[in-house]
Design a protein around this motif. Structure first.
Motif, mmCIF file in Angstrom:
data_model
loop_
_atom_site.group_PDB
_atom_site.id
_atom_site.type_symbol
_atom_site.label_atom_id
_atom_site.label_comp_id
_atom_site.label_asym_id
_atom_site.label_seq_id
_atom_site.Cartn_x
_atom_site.Cartn_y
_atom_site.Cartn_z
ATOM 1 N N ALA A 79 0.896 -1.316 -0.020
ATOM 2 C CA ALA A 79 0.168 -0.096 -0.124
ATOM 3 C C ALA A 79 0.984 1.047 0.001
ATOM 4 O O ALA A 79 1.894 1.229 0.606
ATOM 5 C CB ALA A 79 -0.917 0.034 1.207
ATOM 6 N N SER A 80 0.383 2.377 -0.530
ATOM 7 C CA SER A 80 1.149 3.589 -0.591
ATOM 8 C C SER A 80 0.141 4.838 -0.721
ATOM 9 O O SER A 80 -0.990 4.502 -0.874
ATOM 10 C CB SER A 80 2.300 3.458 -1.743
ATOM 11 N N GLY A 81 0.577 6.040 -0.459
ATOM 12 C CA GLY A 81 -0.175 7.059 -0.623
ATOM 13 C C GLY A 81 0.866 8.230 -0.702
ATOM 14 O O GLY A 81 2.148 8.307 -0.481
ATOM 15 N N SER A 82 0.296 9.368 -0.902
ATOM 16 C CA SER A 82 1.062 10.743 -1.226
ATOM 17 C C SER A 82 1.025 11.647 0.172
ATOM 18 O O SER A 82 -0.172 11.426 0.846
ATOM 19 C CB SER A 82 0.529 11.318 -2.299
ATOM 20 N N LEU A 83 1.988 12.253 0.377
ATOM 21 C CA LEU A 83 2.100 13.180 1.558
ATOM 22 C C LEU A 83 2.052 14.373 1.202
ATOM 23 O O LEU A 83 2.617 14.880 0.087
ATOM 24 C CB LEU A 83 3.433 12.711 2.435
ATOM 25 N N THR A 84 1.420 15.401 1.712
ATOM 26 C CA THR A 84 1.251 16.891 1.318
ATOM 27 C C THR A 84 1.342 17.711 2.611
ATOM 28 O O THR A 84 1.325 17.157 3.756
ATOM 29 C CB THR A 84 -0.138 17.306 0.786
#
Length: 128
Positions: A79-84
């Motif tokens: 699983a992965s995701g973006s960081l803002t």
């Protein structure tokens, strides 16, 4: 590391912080059948911070209390995701790795300025 019991007697291992727990819950949605086996491990996981100042953590799951996920995915993120940042500008990514069917490593990769990545990280995380 991840298939050993994560009991309180293991030096350097501690209960998941709220930030890490919430990141894992975001990356492992309940509705995803493939990720469900990993999500079930969150309650039985502990964490160990590395020597660096980054927010990355190693994970260990108590294998005596919960089994491995049915479909291990060693060597690549499950699983992965973006960081803002607060202005929703892209900072980097979060990636969750497993080993032998157990949660093993939560990595936060920032491309520019690591100091911009301040907790709570779950508030800055958008799963892919």
């Amino acid at each position: 590391m991840s298939d050993a019991p994560a009991g309180p007697a293991r030096p350097g291992w501690e209960p998941l912080s709220e930030d890490v727990r919430r990141c894992l819950e975001l990356l492992l949605p309940e509705a995803d059948a493939f990720l469900g086996g990993y999500r079930a491990q969150v309650s039985y996981a502990r964490m160990h911070r590395g020597e660096c100042s980054c927010p990355c953590v190693y994970l260990s799951v108590d294998a005596e209390r919960v089994g491995p996920a049915a479909r291990p995915a060693d060597g690549r993120p499950v699983a992965s995701g973006s960081l803002t940042d607060a202005q929703e500008s892209y900072l980097g990514e979060a990636m969750l790795f497993v080993h032998d069917g157990f949660l093993a490593d939560l990595q936060f990769c920032v491309w520019e300025d690591p100091s911009a990545l301040e907790p709570p990280l779950w508030e800055r995380l958008t799963p892919y």
